[in-house]
Scaffold this motif. Sequence first.
Motif, PDB file in Angstrom:
ATOM      1  N   UNK A  36      -7.314  -7.526   0.820  1.00  0.00           N
ATOM      2  CA  UNK A  36      -8.516  -8.313   1.114  1.00  0.00           C
ATOM      3  C   UNK A  36      -9.431  -7.619   2.122  1.00  0.00           C
ATOM      4  N   UNK A  37      -9.236  -6.340   2.319  1.00  0.00           N
ATOM      5  CA  UNK A  37      -9.989  -5.612   3.337  1.00  0.00           C
ATOM      6  C   UNK A  37     -11.495  -5.658   3.062  1.00  0.00           C
ATOM      7  N   UNK A  38     -12.256  -5.928   4.139  1.00  0.00           N
ATOM      8  CA  UNK A  38     -13.715  -5.969   4.037  1.00  0.00           C
ATOM      9  C   UNK A  38     -14.385  -4.850   4.831  1.00  0.00           C
ATOM     10  N   UNK A  39     -13.708  -4.397   5.888  1.00  0.00           N
ATOM     11  CA  UNK A  39     -14.300  -3.327   6.698  1.00  0.00           C
ATOM     12  C   UNK A  39     -13.232  -2.295   7.055  1.00  0.00           C
ATOM     13  N   UNK A  40     -13.560  -1.029   6.839  1.00  0.00           N
ATOM     14  CA  UNK A  40     -12.672   0.073   7.200  1.00  0.00           C
ATOM     15  C   UNK A  40     -13.415   1.027   8.120  1.00  0.00           C
ATOM     16  N   UNK A  41     -12.802   1.299   9.276  1.00  0.00           N
ATOM     17  CA  UNK A  41     -13.323   2.301  10.208  1.00  0.00           C
ATOM     18  C   UNK A  41     -12.297   3.422  10.260  1.00  0.00           C
ATOM     19  N   UNK A  42     -12.582   4.524   9.577  1.00  0.00           N
ATOM     20  CA  UNK A  42     -11.668   5.664   9.526  1.00  0.00           C
ATOM     21  C   UNK A  42     -12.489   6.951   9.621  1.00  0.00           C
TER      22      UNK A  42
END
Length: 321
Positions: free
Chosen positions: A137-143
């Motif tokens: 259900x991920x909505x935001x990824x900071x990588x």
Amino acid sequence: MMEFKKKREIEAVVMEKGDSPVRRWEDLDINILVTILLSFDLFQLIYAIPQVCRAWRLACCDPLLWKTLDLSVLQSNFIRLPLKPYVYVDSPSEKKLTGLLNICLSLSRGNIQTLIFHTNLYVNDNQLTFAAERCPRLKRLVMPSWNKIKKRTMCRAIHIWKDLESLTMPSINNPARVIEEIGRSCQNFSALKIMGTCDMLFASALASFLPNLEVLSVRCTVLSKPALAIILEELKKLKVLNISHCIITEDPEDPPLEPMNILTELDESILEKASRLDKFLTCMSDSCIMCQRALNDQGFMRWYKYEEDLWKVDEVKSLAV
């Protein structure tokens, strides 16, 4: 003496019936307990609290505690290399991250919507796949660092993240495959931050595969005028563009040994194209510390040289960490 004996007998009967006036920790109301747990840091939440009792471990799985998994407190133990993947991460460091992900993703039960990694935390293919499968259900990824991740692995992860709306990523060579996968799999995708150069290839990929992009941040890096023109002309639904502290060059690609032809201000053609935006964030000041740092680093920011959390900053609030 008789009164004391009677009192002890009464207490014994009460204890036998389980009616002690003293409440146990595990009897604490779950909503109150979760509210308290929100004030604990990640390591207390995953290592200490679940050991208290079964009820507390259950509380540690509450969705309210796992909207965001912020691993920006963790960095890899690594050595920089001159060749790909440009970093070597030692085995204990990789095992530590794997173990941490195992615990966090078990407790979170698929409820994580925001996942944040430090710019010096180098996730590998197996770790990314594990995270993707357990954060559907991920909505935001900071990588910000993909050194140890193959493009096909990232594409498989993006394919799982149908609800992804926002991504902070590094600049990568030949980005079309990844950008295309975002456009194909993530129908609600609207915000992108590129921590690195946005060249003609990158700008063209955005125009081709993310025509509905609304927010874009390309700060503290080299950005050519032609690439900027593509962004402003082709991304018709773009509302916010941040190019603060960028080194804006006249030519799309300056020869490696030649000095960059740097613009000191944006010309009327660019400003006219940008006038349709809700926000056009720029800074090209000689007196600005961040502009000076970007110039000194030749547009390839060495974040490790500066304040600890400086890499988290963004003039667009929704993209700051």
